[in-house]
Design an enzyme around this catalytic site. Structure first.
Site, mmCIF file in Angstrom:
data_model
loop_
_atom_site.group_PDB
_atom_site.id
_atom_site.type_symbol
_atom_site.label_atom_id
_atom_site.label_comp_id
_atom_site.label_asym_id
_atom_site.label_seq_id
_atom_site.Cartn_x
_atom_site.Cartn_y
_atom_site.Cartn_z
ATOM 1 N N ASP A 181 10.067 4.931 -10.268
ATOM 2 C CA ASP A 181 9.623 5.473 -11.549
ATOM 3 C C ASP A 181 10.354 6.752 -11.940
ATOM 4 O O ASP A 181 10.513 7.046 -13.125
ATOM 5 C CB ASP A 181 8.112 5.716 -11.514
ATOM 6 C CG ASP A 181 7.311 4.440 -11.722
ATOM 7 O OD1 ASP A 181 7.933 3.374 -11.890
ATOM 8 O OD2 ASP A 181 6.064 4.507 -11.715
ATOM 9 N N LYS A 214 -0.544 -4.106 -3.507
ATOM 10 C CA LYS A 214 -1.834 -3.515 -3.115
ATOM 11 C C LYS A 214 -1.914 -2.107 -3.697
ATOM 12 O O LYS A 214 -1.239 -1.197 -3.235
ATOM 13 C CB LYS A 214 -1.987 -3.460 -1.595
ATOM 14 C CG LYS A 214 -3.304 -2.834 -1.132
ATOM 15 C CD LYS A 214 -3.407 -2.833 0.384
ATOM 16 C CE LYS A 214 -4.724 -2.209 0.850
ATOM 17 N NZ LYS A 214 -4.781 -0.747 0.603
ATOM 18 N N SER A 256 0.812 -1.210 0.000
ATOM 19 C CA SER A 256 0.000 0.000 0.000
ATOM 20 C C SER A 256 0.853 1.272 0.000
ATOM 21 O O SER A 256 1.544 1.556 -0.968
ATOM 22 C CB SER A 256 -0.956 -0.046 1.197
ATOM 23 O OG SER A 256 -1.927 0.968 1.120
#
Length: 535
Positions: free
Chosen positions: A313, A327, A302
């Site tokens: 990224d 998640k 999460s």
């Protein structure tokens, strides 16, 4: 998660099934009887579920526990949704909220139960118990004169309920100290539940911060830790998110903002009833340029994945460890009229490359819950080549590296799970809490000798488990029904490390625990090594 809002949720699937059956059988009964029921239970604008609830209350042949039926029915309804939409019964709401709010109201002690006795294993510094004179090693035998808390019937939950209470209220606790009873009055207060478990200089110019969850206080704790380390000359940073199950989305995005520059996108969320919302960097961060490593494993979920995903990224740092949980759903908690709460998935989140890292739950909750064990059985925890991306659509990081979604964050540097530290005899010791119980007993009988270590760093460098201490532990373990004759040379090394680790925790709490355990942790050592390559 956003703020709670009131939601009137009607009773679920089980009652709908009961109603359907009742309607079918009702058609077989005399029309007059059905007519009477129609008058008595005129549904109006109420749902069939609420009508069923009323019928069961008034008409069912036996007395039933409606609250129990409610919970089973709600759980049945939610079982058809995603695995993270859950019902929280009234009895659990306070505990769940405390964990994420970052504090609770109580007396400020950590305890364990051994030999049917409640032992104070730590007194929180600056808390109510320390002010009242409670000492580590005290044994709690009575609460408020009449409530005995010794014997086979005591449980941790019962003790917590007795000791916790509103801030400012008083509780009288009878302690056994050095064979004598001591009565202590303690005025309860607000007790912090820290989520930054440790922060220290792990190597020259390299800091380490362990985050165990993302609670309401996590961002402030992180910033305080970051500033402290920078004052000590930190230029590179290791953030440990292993076994961090997540928490508040806001805490993760605010920490990411301290690590990313400009107005970079951290994530965006989108749901059927929730239009796309972008979360971007908004302010100059405290650590936007230094070398960075983030540690993850299959227990990182999460909010942990939001932070790790943004770092990966944007190619801001290295992700080291194992694939994260997977998640990628956002829950909102709604208060219910019965005092319970519904934590409902309202959106998906997407990290900067545009990928969702949510793993599939199309095969049901049982298969979803077994995913981590399946990873182990398929060899993924031991070999990076066994990782198979569930989403075959390639995404690109800022520098053009290929990454995938659909099942967590795959690390840039893979570190296998160490299976050699979990032999049968060691598993017995962990299960029985043998290490922590021994550390508590040893601390109580060697406080003077242990007091010469001024802090966790000093203890880590200078303390060692010699043969005398090791044999004392074996003696203790043998009395705890541990088959010490099965111990191997590899087990011995692990036991010595664990004894030192648990003594450090007894002395310096989580800060000491991580300083000692990280000294031999291959994942942490690899992270430090990777950062040393960055000039």
């Amino acid at each position: 998660m956003s703020n709670n809002r009131k939601l009137n949720v009607f009773l679920p699937l089980l009652f709908a099934i009961v109603l359907a059956l009742g309607m079918y059988l009702g058609h077989k009964m005399p029309t007059g009887r059905n007519a009477i029921n129609a008058v008595l239970f005129n549904g109006g604008n109420r749902s069939a579920l609420q009508e069923t609830m009323d019928l069961i209350k008034v008409k069912y042949v036996d007395t039933v526990k409606v609250n129990d039926l409610q919970q089973e029915a709600i759980d049945g309804l939610l079982s058809h949704l995603d695995p993270h939409s859950i019902y929280i019964p009234p009895s659990s709401v306070e505990e769940v909220n405390e964990d994420l709010e970052g504090n609770f109201e109580g007396i400020g002690v950590e305890f364990n139960i051994t030999d049917d006795t409640v032992n104070v294993v730590a007194v929180i510094a600056g808390g109510p118990s320390e002010s009242a004179g409670v000492l580590t090693g005290d044994k709690i035998i009575k609460v408020d004169d009449t409530l005995n808390v010794t014997g086979s019937g005591i449980t941790p939950d019962r003790i917590r309920k007795l000791l916790r209470g509103p801030k400012g209220s008083e509780v009288k606790v009878t302690m056994l100290r050095s064979g004598k009873q001591v009565n202590i009055r303690i005025k309860r207060g607000v007790i912090p539940l820290y989520s930054v478990d440790a922060s220290y200089m792990i190597a020259p110019k390299t800091g380490y911060i362990k985050i165990s969850k993302f609670a309401a206080t996590t961002y402030r704790e992180f910033v305080d830790a970051l500033r402290k380390l920078q004052q000590q000359g930190m230029e590179k940073l290791v953030i440990d998110l292993r076994q961090n199950p997540g928490g508040f989305l806001d805490a993760a995005t605010r920490i990411a903002d301290e690590l990313l520059d400009g107005d970079k996108l951290i994530l965006y969320t989108k749901g059927k009833s929730y239009p796309r919302t972008d979360y971007k960097c908004e302010r100059p961060g405290l650590f936007e340029k230094g070398a960075l490593a983030v540690l993850t494993d299959e227990g990182s979920a999460s909010a942990s994945e939001i932070l790790a995903g943004a770092i990966q990224d944007w190619d801001r740092g290295l992700i080291i460890g194992r694939r994260t949980f997977g998640k990628g759903l956002v829950q909102e908690q709604f208060d219910l009229s019965n005092g319970g709460a519904l934590r409902l998935t309202v959106a998906r989140y997407y990290i900067p490359s545009g990928r969702s890292i949510q793993k599939s739950y199309s095969n049901g909750r049982e298969a979803y819950d077994e995913d981590i064990m399946n990873r182990f059985n398929h060899g993924e925890l031991l070999n990076k080549d066994s990782i198979k991306p569930a989403d075959t659509i390639p995404y690109k990081t800022a520098k053009g590296r290929i990454v995938y979604g659909g099942g967590g964050i795959t690390p840039d540097v893979f570190m296998p799970f160490d299976t050699t530290s979990f032999s049968r005899v060691l598993a017995e010791m962990y299960t029985r809490n043998t290490f922590s119980n021994f550390a508590y007993q040893y601390y109580n009988t060697h406080q003077e000798a242990l007091s010469r270590y001024k802090d966790a760093s000093n203890f880590t460098r200078q303390f060692s488990v010699d043969n005398e201490l090791y044999n004392t532990f074996l003696n203790f373990a043998g009395k705890d029904s541990i088959h010490t004759e099965r111990i191997t040379p590899k087990d011995k090394a692990e036991i010595q490390d664990r004894i030192k680790t648990m003594l450090a925790r007894q002395l310096y709490r989580s800060e000491g625990f991580y300083e000692v355990i990280n000294a031999t942790d291959p994942v942490v050592k690899r992270a430090v090594s990777e950062l040393e390559k960055v000039k």
